[in-house]
Design a protein around this motif. Structure first.
Motif, PDB file in Angstrom:
ATOM      1  N   SER A  31      44.122  29.999  43.752  1.00 57.85           N
ATOM      2  CA  SER A  31      44.036  31.019  42.706  1.00 57.85           C
ATOM      3  C   SER A  31      43.910  32.381  43.368  1.00 57.85           C
ATOM      4  CB  SER A  31      42.832  30.769  41.794  1.00 57.85           C
ATOM      5  OG  SER A  31      41.633  30.835  42.539  1.00 57.85           O
ATOM      6  N   ASP A  32      44.114  33.428  42.580  1.00 60.46           N
ATOM      7  CA  ASP A  32      44.092  34.806  43.081  1.00 60.46           C
ATOM      8  C   ASP A  32      43.844  35.706  41.880  1.00 60.46           C
ATOM      9  OD1 ASP A  32      44.425  37.109  44.538  1.00 60.46           O
ATOM     10  OD2 ASP A  32      46.575  36.839  44.915  1.00 60.46           O
ATOM     11  N   LEU A  33      42.682  36.341  41.859  1.00 59.06           N
ATOM     12  CA  LEU A  33      42.265  37.102  40.676  1.00 59.06           C
ATOM     13  C   LEU A  33      41.614  38.404  41.111  1.00 59.06           C
ATOM     14  CD1 LEU A  33      41.407  37.188  37.567  1.00 59.06           C
ATOM     15  CD2 LEU A  33      39.273  36.112  38.325  1.00 59.06           C
ATOM     16  N   ILE A  43      44.052  45.404  38.985  1.00 61.62           N
ATOM     17  CA  ILE A  43      43.786  44.324  38.019  1.00 61.62           C
ATOM     18  C   ILE A  43      44.883  43.286  38.244  1.00 61.62           C
ATOM     19  CG2 ILE A  43      43.287  43.745  35.619  1.00 61.62           C
ATOM     20  CD1 ILE A  43      43.170  46.778  35.029  1.00 61.62           C
ATOM     21  N   GLU A  44      44.470  42.037  38.425  1.00 68.00           N
ATOM     22  CA  GLU A  44      45.438  40.994  38.791  1.00 68.00           C
ATOM     23  C   GLU A  44      45.234  39.737  37.961  1.00 68.00           C
ATOM     24  OE1 GLU A  44      44.792  39.400  42.774  1.00 68.00           O
ATOM     25  OE2 GLU A  44      46.857  38.660  42.846  1.00 68.00           O
ATOM     26  N   ASP A  45      46.321  39.254  37.392  1.00 67.32           N
ATOM     27  CA  ASP A  45      46.330  37.955  36.713  1.00 67.32           C
ATOM     28  C   ASP A  45      47.401  37.085  37.345  1.00 67.32           C
ATOM     29  OD1 ASP A  45      44.519  38.631  34.631  1.00 67.32           O
ATOM     30  OD2 ASP A  45      46.138  39.612  33.514  1.00 67.32           O
ATOM     31  N   VAL A  91      48.635  30.949  48.811  1.00 67.51           N
ATOM     32  CA  VAL A  91      48.189  32.020  47.916  1.00 67.51           C
ATOM     33  C   VAL A  91      49.243  33.130  47.832  1.00 67.51           C
ATOM     34  CG1 VAL A  91      46.811  33.302  49.626  1.00 67.51           C
ATOM     35  CG2 VAL A  91      46.186  33.383  47.204  1.00 67.51           C
ATOM     36  N   HIS A  92      50.077  33.239  48.859  1.00 71.95           N
ATOM     37  CA  HIS A  92      51.224  34.160  48.800  1.00 71.95           C
ATOM     38  C   HIS A  92      52.465  33.358  49.122  1.00 71.95           C
ATOM     39  CE1 HIS A  92      47.995  37.148  49.992  1.00 71.95           C
ATOM     40  NE2 HIS A  92      48.407  37.573  48.818  1.00 71.95           N
ATOM     41  N   GLU A  93      53.355  33.204  48.168  1.00 73.13           N
ATOM     42  CA  GLU A  93      54.591  32.461  48.410  1.00 73.13           C
ATOM     43  C   GLU A  93      55.672  33.025  47.497  1.00 73.13           C
ATOM     44  OE1 GLU A  93      53.179  28.395  47.451  1.00 73.13           O
ATOM     45  OE2 GLU A  93      54.115  28.574  45.484  1.00 73.13           O
ATOM     46  N   PHE A 131      53.307  33.330  39.232  1.00 71.72           N
ATOM     47  CA  PHE A 131      53.188  34.496  40.123  1.00 71.72           C
ATOM     48  C   PHE A 131      52.120  35.447  39.589  1.00 71.72           C
ATOM     49  CE2 PHE A 131      56.610  35.081  37.059  1.00 71.72           C
ATOM     50  CZ  PHE A 131      56.386  36.328  36.529  1.00 71.72           C
ATOM     51  N   THR A 132      51.744  36.431  40.412  1.00 78.60           N
ATOM     52  CA  THR A 132      50.715  37.384  39.991  1.00 78.60           C
ATOM     53  C   THR A 132      51.363  38.663  39.466  1.00 78.60           C
ATOM     54  OG1 THR A 132      50.545  38.538  42.123  1.00 78.60           O
ATOM     55  CG2 THR A 132      49.180  36.565  41.833  1.00 78.60           C
ATOM     56  N   ILE A 133      50.590  39.355  38.624  1.00 73.39           N
ATOM     57  CA  ILE A 133      50.949  40.711  38.200  1.00 73.39           C
ATOM     58  C   ILE A 133      49.709  41.549  38.498  1.00 73.39           C
ATOM     59  CG2 ILE A 133      51.520  42.184  36.226  1.00 73.39           C
ATOM     60  CD1 ILE A 133      53.239  39.952  35.134  1.00 73.39           C
ATOM     61  N   GLU A 134      49.818  42.412  39.530  1.00 73.75           N
ATOM     62  CA  GLU A 134      48.623  43.091  40.042  1.00 73.75           C
ATOM     63  C   GLU A 134      48.888  44.541  40.421  1.00 73.75           C
ATOM     64  OE1 GLU A 134      47.358  41.820  44.036  1.00 73.75           O
ATOM     65  OE2 GLU A 134      48.768  40.150  43.895  1.00 73.75           O
ATOM     66  N   PRO A 135      49.103  45.400  39.397  1.00 75.45           N
ATOM     67  CA  PRO A 135      49.268  46.822  39.705  1.00 75.45           C
ATOM     68  C   PRO A 135      47.950  47.424  40.202  1.00 75.45           C
ATOM     69  CG  PRO A 135      49.079  46.488  37.331  1.00 75.45           C
ATOM     70  CD  PRO A 135      49.139  45.117  37.958  1.00 75.45           C
ATOM     71  N   GLY A 165      53.492  41.865  42.720  1.00 80.06           N
ATOM     72  CA  GLY A 165      52.945  40.505  42.722  1.00 80.06           C
ATOM     73  C   GLY A 165      53.668  39.574  43.672  1.00 80.06           C
ATOM     74  N   HIS A 166      53.256  38.314  43.611  1.00 80.02           N
ATOM     75  CA  HIS A 166      53.759  37.284  44.519  1.00 80.02           C
ATOM     76  C   HIS A 166      53.561  35.933  43.874  1.00 80.02           C
ATOM     77  CE1 HIS A 166      49.513  36.397  45.352  1.00 80.02           C
ATOM     78  NE2 HIS A 166      49.344  37.708  45.317  1.00 80.02           N
ATOM     79  N   GLY A 167      54.337  34.950  44.285  1.00 84.83           N
ATOM     80  CA  GLY A 167      54.132  33.595  43.809  1.00 84.83           C
ATOM     81  C   GLY A 167      52.800  33.051  44.286  1.00 84.83           C
TER      82      GLY A 167
HETATM   83 ZN    ZN Z   1      47.552  38.651  44.782  1.00 88.06          ZN
END
Ligand code: ZN
Ligand code: ZN
Length: 349
Positions: free
Chosen positions: A220-222, A327-329, A291-293, A311-315, A284-286
């Motif tokens: 996970s990545d938050l 902020i990352e989801d 955790v990063h792919e 994948f993440t959305i983290e502006p 973001g990233h997969g």
């Molecule tokens: Zn991330």
């Protein structure tokens, strides 16, 4: 393998080995041809491999590569792929020199072929079982975030807070961290990957917390940004810009868009607000076994986003000397748009 014209593929990366065979040991290789599935590992792991990797022939090997050269000889394969992003220069040197010995005097030569992302491409689209596990690991992380953040007060150090978060994730079932917890308070938050130190968190500081754990091999990545006591107007303006960018990207991302298209959804909002230069990293990233792919959600990404990709959305916006907000989801792409896997609270503006 057919697309790359390979007779055999040697898989050495931990995550790719696990994905293809189910084997979770830390050492070993898969050797795959159109008729053979071989898992070569050392004596520490042969028992485990035979339980985890049904359908594979388990070979007990030493750290030397003789077994591989023998297999190449016995199976008669000629074009043998290896993972160019993983094996060492020394191992490559050995493979080439050993196959050159076999090649001398032969008309049809054995060729060692560097490949990239053969398994990584497959891993991008998650099965429903994988998505279930990812939902669980995201939920552990959400609960840890929501439990710990209300108890962060002025006077604590970043290190203390990172340890509270790490313990919370472990207590909730996280098996280990997917990366070192990031806690960045005040001006430290201008560094997107600040390492928590003995800095004391002060009233009015914004604190960026970025963390994740591993559950059943999935990561996970938050990220959440909070303020200690009362936020000032500058913080509110920057936080609102980042949140608007994230909400817009999460609402408008669709299958068929490229990673670059999705990056632009958020980046255009941050640029229009005058902070384009302060959003230096990609959107973001997969997320999966790593955790990063792939897929990459960045201005240069040509990955096409399909249903099942996670994948993440983290502006973020980072201002040297002042601090930052990110902020990352984690999201999963569905047929009509994304579903959020993270539900941790976000500050209401
Ligand atoms: Zn991330
Ligand atoms: Zn993160």
């Amino acid at each position: 393998m057919a697309r790359e014209g390979l007779d055999a593929l040697l898989i050495s990366t931990f995550e790719n080995r696990l994905y293809i065979s189910g084997f979770s040991g830390s050492a070993g290789f898969l050797f795959i041809t159109d008729s053979e599935l071989i898992l070569a590992t050392d004596s520490r792991y042969t028992e485990q491999a035979s339980i985890e990797s049904k359908g594979f022939t388990i070979k007990r090997v030493s750290s030397k590569l003789d077994w591989l050269i023998d297999l190449i000889k016995i199976t008669g394969v000629k074009r043998v792929g290896f993972e160019a992003d993983d094996i060492t220069v020394n191992m490559h040197h050995t493979l080439v020199s050993e196959t050159n010995k076999l090649n001398s005097g032969q008309s049809k030569k054995i060729e060692m072929v560097g490949t990239s992302n053969i398994v990584g491409d497959l891993r991008q689209i998650k099965t429903s079982d994988e998505i279930q596990i990812l939902k669980q690991v995201c939920s552990i992380t959400d609960q840890a975030m929501d439990t710990v953040t209300p108890s962060i007060v002025a006077g604590m150090t970043e290190q203390e807070v990172s340890w509270m978060l790490e313990q919370a994730m472990r207590n909730l079932g996280g098996e280990k961290m997917s990366f070192d917890v990031i806690v960045a308070a005040g001006a430290n938050a201008a560094l997107p990957h600040h390492r928590p130190d003995s800095s004391i968190i002060k009233s009015g500081d914004s604190v960026v917390i970025d963390m994740g754990c591993v559950y059943q091999n999935y990561c996970s990545d938050l990220t959440r940004t909070i303020v200690i006591d009362q936020p000032d107007d500058r913080f509110l303006q920057i936080y609102k810009t980042v949140l608007d960018a994230q909400i817009h990207a999460e609402a408008e991302a669709r299958p068929g868009m490229s990673g670059a298209d999705i990056d632009y959804l958020a980046r255009s909002i941050i640029s229009d607000a005058g902070f384009g230069d302060q959003f230096g990293h990609s959107l973001g990233h997969g997320v999966g076994l790593e955790v990063h792919e792939q897929p990459w959600i960045s201005a240069n990404s040509k990955n096409i986003i399909e249903p099942g990709m996670v994948f993440t959305i983290e502006p973020g916006i980072y201002i040297p000397g002042w601090g930052g907000v990110r902020i990352e989801d984690v999201v999963v792409m569905k047929e009509t748009g994304v579903e959020l896997l993270n539900k941790a609270k976000k500050m209401k503006i």
